[in-house]
Design a protein around this motif. Sequence first.
Motif, mmCIF file in Angstrom:
data_model
loop_
_atom_site.group_PDB
_atom_site.id
_atom_site.type_symbol
_atom_site.label_atom_id
_atom_site.label_comp_id
_atom_site.label_asym_id
_atom_site.label_seq_id
_atom_site.Cartn_x
_atom_site.Cartn_y
_atom_site.Cartn_z
ATOM 1 N N LEU A 269 0.812 -1.214 0.000
ATOM 2 C CA LEU A 269 0.000 0.000 0.000
ATOM 3 C C LEU A 269 0.848 1.269 0.000
ATOM 4 C CD1 LEU A 269 -2.717 -1.042 2.632
ATOM 5 C CD2 LEU A 269 -2.890 -1.136 0.126
ATOM 6 N N TRP A 270 2.147 1.108 0.090
ATOM 7 C CA TRP A 270 3.035 2.276 0.181
ATOM 8 C C TRP A 270 2.877 3.169 -1.053
ATOM 9 C CZ3 TRP A 270 6.063 3.565 4.334
ATOM 10 C CH2 TRP A 270 6.918 4.660 4.162
ATOM 11 N N ASN A 271 2.635 4.447 -0.806
ATOM 12 C CA ASN A 271 2.397 5.406 -1.882
ATOM 13 C C ASN A 271 3.514 6.454 -1.889
ATOM 14 O OD1 ASN A 271 1.470 7.183 -3.798
ATOM 15 N ND2 ASN A 271 -0.430 7.704 -2.719
ATOM 16 N N PRO A 272 4.399 6.425 -2.887
ATOM 17 C CA PRO A 272 5.523 7.379 -2.939
ATOM 18 C C PRO A 272 5.081 8.834 -3.038
ATOM 19 C CG PRO A 272 5.885 5.546 -4.440
ATOM 20 C CD PRO A 272 4.472 5.455 -3.991
ATOM 21 N N ASP A 273 3.815 9.071 -3.415
ATOM 22 C CA ASP A 273 3.326 10.442 -3.528
ATOM 23 C C ASP A 273 2.918 11.023 -2.173
ATOM 24 O OD1 ASP A 273 3.702 10.464 -6.281
ATOM 25 O OD2 ASP A 273 1.728 9.569 -6.647
ATOM 26 N N CYS A 274 2.767 10.163 -1.178
ATOM 27 C CA CYS A 274 2.421 10.619 0.168
ATOM 28 C C CYS A 274 3.697 10.755 1.003
ATOM 29 C CB CYS A 274 1.463 9.636 0.843
ATOM 30 S SG CYS A 274 -0.168 9.571 0.077
ATOM 31 N N SER A 275 3.575 11.417 2.126
ATOM 32 C CA SER A 275 4.732 11.569 3.004
ATOM 33 C C SER A 275 5.067 10.240 3.675
ATOM 34 C CB SER A 275 4.446 12.625 4.076
ATOM 35 O OG SER A 275 3.483 12.150 5.006
ATOM 36 N N VAL A 276 6.318 10.111 4.103
ATOM 37 C CA VAL A 276 6.755 8.888 4.772
ATOM 38 C C VAL A 276 5.952 8.664 6.056
ATOM 39 C CG1 VAL A 276 8.682 7.823 6.029
ATOM 40 C CG2 VAL A 276 9.087 8.927 3.820
ATOM 41 N N LEU A 277 5.712 9.734 6.799
ATOM 42 C CA LEU A 277 4.979 9.607 8.062
ATOM 43 C C LEU A 277 3.547 9.124 7.824
ATOM 44 C CD1 LEU A 277 5.050 9.944 11.100
ATOM 45 C CD2 LEU A 277 4.394 12.345 10.809
ATOM 46 N N GLN A 278 2.875 9.698 6.841
ATOM 47 C CA GLN A 278 1.512 9.266 6.534
ATOM 48 C C GLN A 278 1.496 7.820 6.045
ATOM 49 O OE1 GLN A 278 -1.355 11.076 7.150
ATOM 50 N NE2 GLN A 278 -2.237 9.048 6.746
ATOM 51 N N ASN A 279 2.463 7.438 5.243
ATOM 52 C CA ASN A 279 2.553 6.057 4.770
ATOM 53 C C ASN A 279 2.743 5.091 5.932
ATOM 54 O OD1 ASN A 279 2.289 5.596 1.873
ATOM 55 N ND2 ASN A 279 3.982 7.030 1.647
ATOM 56 N N MET A 280 3.605 5.453 6.895
ATOM 57 C CA MET A 280 3.841 4.578 8.048
ATOM 58 C C MET A 280 2.561 4.407 8.860
ATOM 59 S SD MET A 280 6.923 3.540 7.784
ATOM 60 C CE MET A 280 6.889 2.624 9.317
ATOM 61 N N LYS A 281 1.782 5.476 9.000
ATOM 62 C CA LYS A 281 0.507 5.370 9.711
ATOM 63 C C LYS A 281 -0.451 4.438 8.985
ATOM 64 C CE LYS A 281 0.642 10.094 11.629
ATOM 65 N NZ LYS A 281 -0.030 11.421 11.609
ATOM 66 N N ASP A 282 -0.530 4.596 7.654
ATOM 67 C CA ASP A 282 -1.462 3.779 6.868
ATOM 68 C C ASP A 282 -1.053 2.316 6.842
ATOM 69 O OD1 ASP A 282 -2.816 6.116 6.350
ATOM 70 O OD2 ASP A 282 -1.920 6.415 4.361
ATOM 71 N N VAL A 283 0.232 2.064 6.643
ATOM 72 C CA VAL A 283 0.711 0.686 6.522
ATOM 73 C C VAL A 283 0.618 -0.058 7.847
ATOM 74 C CG1 VAL A 283 2.764 -0.711 6.098
ATOM 75 C CG2 VAL A 283 2.207 1.146 4.542
ATOM 76 N N MET A 284 0.955 0.610 8.951
ATOM 77 C CA MET A 284 0.939 -0.051 10.258
ATOM 78 C C MET A 284 -0.397 0.096 10.985
ATOM 79 S SD MET A 284 4.768 0.921 11.608
ATOM 80 C CE MET A 284 4.648 -0.212 12.985
ATOM 81 N N GLU A 285 -1.289 0.930 10.408
ATOM 82 C CA GLU A 285 -2.632 1.152 10.965
ATOM 83 C C GLU A 285 -2.563 1.651 12.408
ATOM 84 O OE1 GLU A 285 -4.871 -2.418 10.487
ATOM 85 O OE2 GLU A 285 -4.510 -2.551 8.319
ATOM 86 N N ILE A 286 -1.728 2.671 12.612
ATOM 87 C CA ILE A 286 -1.562 3.250 13.951
ATOM 88 C C ILE A 286 -1.477 4.763 13.842
ATOM 89 C CG2 ILE A 286 -0.345 1.251 14.929
ATOM 90 C CD1 ILE A 286 2.268 2.855 14.579
ATOM 91 N N GLU A 287 -1.576 5.426 14.988
ATOM 92 C CA GLU A 287 -1.299 6.847 15.106
ATOM 93 C C GLU A 287 -0.082 7.003 16.009
ATOM 94 O OE1 GLU A 287 -2.486 9.615 13.776
ATOM 95 O OE2 GLU A 287 -3.899 8.531 12.485
ATOM 96 N N PHE A 288 0.918 7.735 15.546
ATOM 97 C CA PHE A 288 2.111 7.942 16.356
ATOM 98 C C PHE A 288 1.838 9.010 17.419
ATOM 99 C CE2 PHE A 288 3.936 6.213 12.441
ATOM 100 C CZ PHE A 288 4.831 5.289 12.957
ATOM 101 N N PRO A 289 2.282 8.783 18.648
ATOM 102 C CA PRO A 289 2.181 9.834 19.663
ATOM 103 C C PRO A 289 2.960 11.062 19.207
ATOM 104 C CG PRO A 289 2.775 7.726 20.659
ATOM 105 C CD PRO A 289 2.887 7.550 19.178
ATOM 106 N N SER A 290 2.405 12.239 19.456
ATOM 107 C CA SER A 290 3.050 13.479 19.025
ATOM 108 C C SER A 290 3.194 14.430 20.203
ATOM 109 C CB SER A 290 2.228 14.146 17.920
ATOM 110 O OG SER A 290 1.030 14.677 18.459
#
Length: 394
Positions: A269-290
């Motif tokens: 599902l990795w999309n090179p047009d999206c940011s790395v952070l957004q891709n990591m959220k989508d692929v791992m199905e999580i929200e990173f603490p900020s």
Amino acid sequence: MADNLLKESPLLVALDKNRTVYDGFISVQEKDFRLRISLPPDHQLKRAKLHCCWQLKQLLKNYQDIVKQRLHHSSDLVSFILELRTILELALKSQPGWQSIPPPQYYSQLITEIEDLGWDKLLFIDTNFQSLQLKAEDSSGRQHSITVKLKSKYPGEAPECSADLPVPLVITWTSQSTLAHIHSQFLLIVEALAEFWAVLDEIDEHTWVLEPEKPTRADSMRRIAIGNNVSIKLEIDPRHPKMLPECCLLGAEHVVTPLRNKLNANMHLWNPDCSVLQNMKDVMEIEFPSPATHEKSSFSVECGICYAYRLDSAIPDQVCNDPRCGQPFHQACLYEWLRGLPTSRQSFNLVFGECPYCSKVMTNLFTEYSIYHSAFSFLKSLFYFRCFKKCPKK
């Protein structure tokens, strides 16, 4: 001999008619050193005495045997002076920070080049005019600097350049090149890395970065907090920053395994047009603490052995797999702890033993870091653990 001596050392003159005492200066690399030479009546150099100024004494400190040898073997005073000058040149070159003094045209050309480039681009220049820093700004407004160390034969000899970059700094140089050429090439390099830094800037701004503590522009790795004692290490490719980075999940196995399975299953599902952070959220199905939602102290859990968070810049990355325990440890601390237990066993670079807290079986994959720092880590870990186990922290 008198004429030859005057030619080779015009600042060294005879004080008597018999020419047995010479006083004055010997010049080496545009430096003058006070020297007196006393000869016996027969002018035999083997019985001559040298009286040096304190600078010359310090310079010849490690060459006394060679100087004595040359006194015994030189045919005359002129030959000895020539050999003494060679010895002094070697001694000067071995001095820390020794540099030959550039000719006057070196300085005039350097000033001209700085004026052509613009004084606003100059961040620093040392008192010898041989080391300077130039600043550059990329299209996103990030400030960068390049350090340039010039040689005495500049521009005939290429300068040494260094900068805070994640890739090797390659500067093309010819005898016609100038500081402006260095600056323009550096600008092209930082502009090519702008997307890479944009990816890392987004990660730094919207997640809790555990490592490195103070990232530089050369750092391409980020260890990001996912939860309590769970994190992911990302290695961003400077040349292809939008591609899927190298990932390493760190934490207890019962927590890491589901995340790893999602990462492997959703990698397509990795999309090179999206940011790395957004891709990591989508692929791992999580929200990173900020920083907007969590305090960093929630993820800065100290090691259960040394009771410190950072140990030689390392943070706890080994976690007990028992869900009821989940205590984190530094890799080096845990390795030394397990190695010291009589019940532990080792297979290649794996050590199996009991958790210091819950006694459940733990596995530690040790590296060269663990081995090199074993003595220090073991003593410190054992000391702190015994002290604090007797006196629990409040």
